[in-house]
Design a protein around this motif. Structure first.
Motif, mmCIF file in Angstrom:
data_model
loop_
_atom_site.group_PDB
_atom_site.id
_atom_site.type_symbol
_atom_site.label_atom_id
_atom_site.label_comp_id
_atom_site.label_asym_id
_atom_site.label_seq_id
_atom_site.Cartn_x
_atom_site.Cartn_y
_atom_site.Cartn_z
ATOM 1 N N GLU A 1 0.853 -1.201 0.000
ATOM 2 C CA GLU A 1 0.000 0.000 0.000
ATOM 3 C C GLU A 1 0.881 1.241 0.000
ATOM 4 N N GLU A 2 0.608 2.144 -0.916
ATOM 5 C CA GLU A 2 1.424 3.344 -1.016
ATOM 6 C C GLU A 2 1.138 4.297 0.154
ATOM 7 N N ARG A 3 2.213 4.803 0.704
ATOM 8 C CA ARG A 3 2.082 5.793 1.771
ATOM 9 C C ARG A 3 3.264 6.737 1.680
ATOM 10 N N THR A 4 3.060 7.951 2.069
ATOM 11 C CA THR A 4 4.096 8.961 1.951
ATOM 12 C C THR A 4 5.064 8.897 3.130
ATOM 13 N N HIS A 5 6.178 9.582 2.972
ATOM 14 C CA HIS A 5 7.123 9.688 4.085
ATOM 15 C C HIS A 5 6.471 10.392 5.272
ATOM 16 N N LEU A 6 5.606 11.357 4.991
ATOM 17 C CA LEU A 6 4.914 12.065 6.065
ATOM 18 C C LEU A 6 4.075 11.099 6.891
ATOM 19 N N HIS A 7 3.351 10.221 6.210
ATOM 20 C CA HIS A 7 2.529 9.230 6.910
ATOM 21 C C HIS A 7 3.418 8.282 7.723
ATOM 22 N N ARG A 8 4.525 7.889 7.137
ATOM 23 C CA ARG A 8 5.417 6.951 7.823
ATOM 24 C C ARG A 8 5.960 7.534 9.120
ATOM 25 N N TYR A 9 6.486 8.755 9.047
ATOM 26 C CA TYR A 9 7.126 9.336 10.220
ATOM 27 C C TYR A 9 6.123 9.904 11.226
ATOM 28 N N ARG A 10 5.060 10.513 10.701
ATOM 29 C CA ARG A 10 4.109 11.158 11.604
ATOM 30 C C ARG A 10 3.136 10.165 12.222
ATOM 31 N N VAL A 11 2.519 9.333 11.404
ATOM 32 C CA VAL A 11 1.485 8.414 11.893
ATOM 33 C C VAL A 11 2.083 7.153 12.491
ATOM 34 N N GLU A 12 3.046 6.540 11.754
ATOM 35 C CA GLU A 12 3.547 5.240 12.167
ATOM 36 C C GLU A 12 4.663 5.316 13.206
#
Length: 277
Positions: free
Chosen positions: A80-91
């Protein structure tokens, strides 16, 4: 992690104190929860700016937060595609803070918090400013086997008389915690006049079984009572645990003092010395 642990640092030290102040600990719990929630709601931009400055200073590549993050070693079409922002902020950012908040909420849930806040009503500071008769009566509901229905009625009256008594006695005006309150009640024989109030106070002091110092004692037990010492008596185990847990105090006791104490316990044929020990 540095910022998160910095928020909970004061709370951690307070909970590990042997002379733990319940009122102060609960205040720090509430403050830690609020600060962690504030960091979760509004702290991302500040953290990202701080990290960016660090990366620029040390020539570290900063990824474009709007670009898609590709997991190394995995086919791109199957993930599933996810941005770097999602990776660092959410995950990462949200996950760490949520875990911290969840841990605090689990350890200090609504019932535990209510119990400790009720205990805090015994706090003698500022002329018993935290005294609340209704909350102290509510505290008895956590100990249903120790108070009968008749005793609850007597306790209600005792608490009113007790409050007037201790607030008008200068001997109780300089106390610093509920432990000192219990000692002063015994010294002034108030524990004989207000037996139910003193019982409730003692039950409150027993809450210290959940402190870090007691947990360390149980950890020390695993080191003291090993498989080679499985027949150790309770008295010897207790003596060994005390000397191990309170080793900071025992380090101040000289060998000569120990030898002299052992020598005086009973008459011995010879005089003990360091060489004989």
């Amino acid at each position: 992690m540095r910022d998160v642990l910095g928020i909970t640092n004061d709370l951690s030290h307070a909970l590990q104190k042997k002379d733990q102040n319940i009122v102060n600990a609960m205040r720090l719990v509430d403050l830690s929860k609020k600060r962690l929630q504030m960091m979760r709601d509004n702290g991302w931009e500040a953290l990202l700016h701080e990290v960016s400055l660090f990366c620029n200073k040390h020539s570290i590549l900063i990824p474009n937060m709007d670009e898609v993050y590709v997991v190394p070693g995995r086919p791109r079409r199957k993930t599933e595609e996810r941005t770097h922002l999602h990776r660092y902020r959410v995950e990462s950012f949200y996950v760490v803070l949520d875990l911290q908040l969840q841990e605090l909420n689990n350890r200090f849930n609504e019932k535990n918090t209510e119990l400790l806040l009720c205990v805090a009503c015994f706090d003698p500071k500022n002329s018993f400013a935290r005294f609340d008769k209704d909350k102290l009566v509510r505290l008895t509901q956590f100990y249903p086997n120790d108070f009968s229905s008749i005793e609850l009625q007597v306790l209600d009256t005792q608490l009113q008389t007790y409050f007037i008594d201790v607030t008008s006695d200068p001997a109780f005006s300089t106390l610093d915690g509920i432990d000192e309150l219990a000692q002063k009640m015994v010294e002034t024989e108030r524990h004989l006049d207000y037996t139910l109030v003193y019982l409730l106070l003692k039950l409150s002091l027993i809450l210290s079984v959940a402190t870090a110092s007691v947990e360390r004692a149980f950890s020390a037990m695993k080191l003291i009572k090993t498989s080679l010492r499985n027949r150790m008596s309770d008295d010897l185990l207790n003596d060994c645990l005390v000397s191990y847990v309170e080793k900071d105090i025992f380090d101040q006791v000289s060998n000569e003092a120990v030898l002299q104490r052992f020598q005086n316990m009973k008459e011995r044929r010879g005089i003990l010395s360091r060489s004989s020990s």
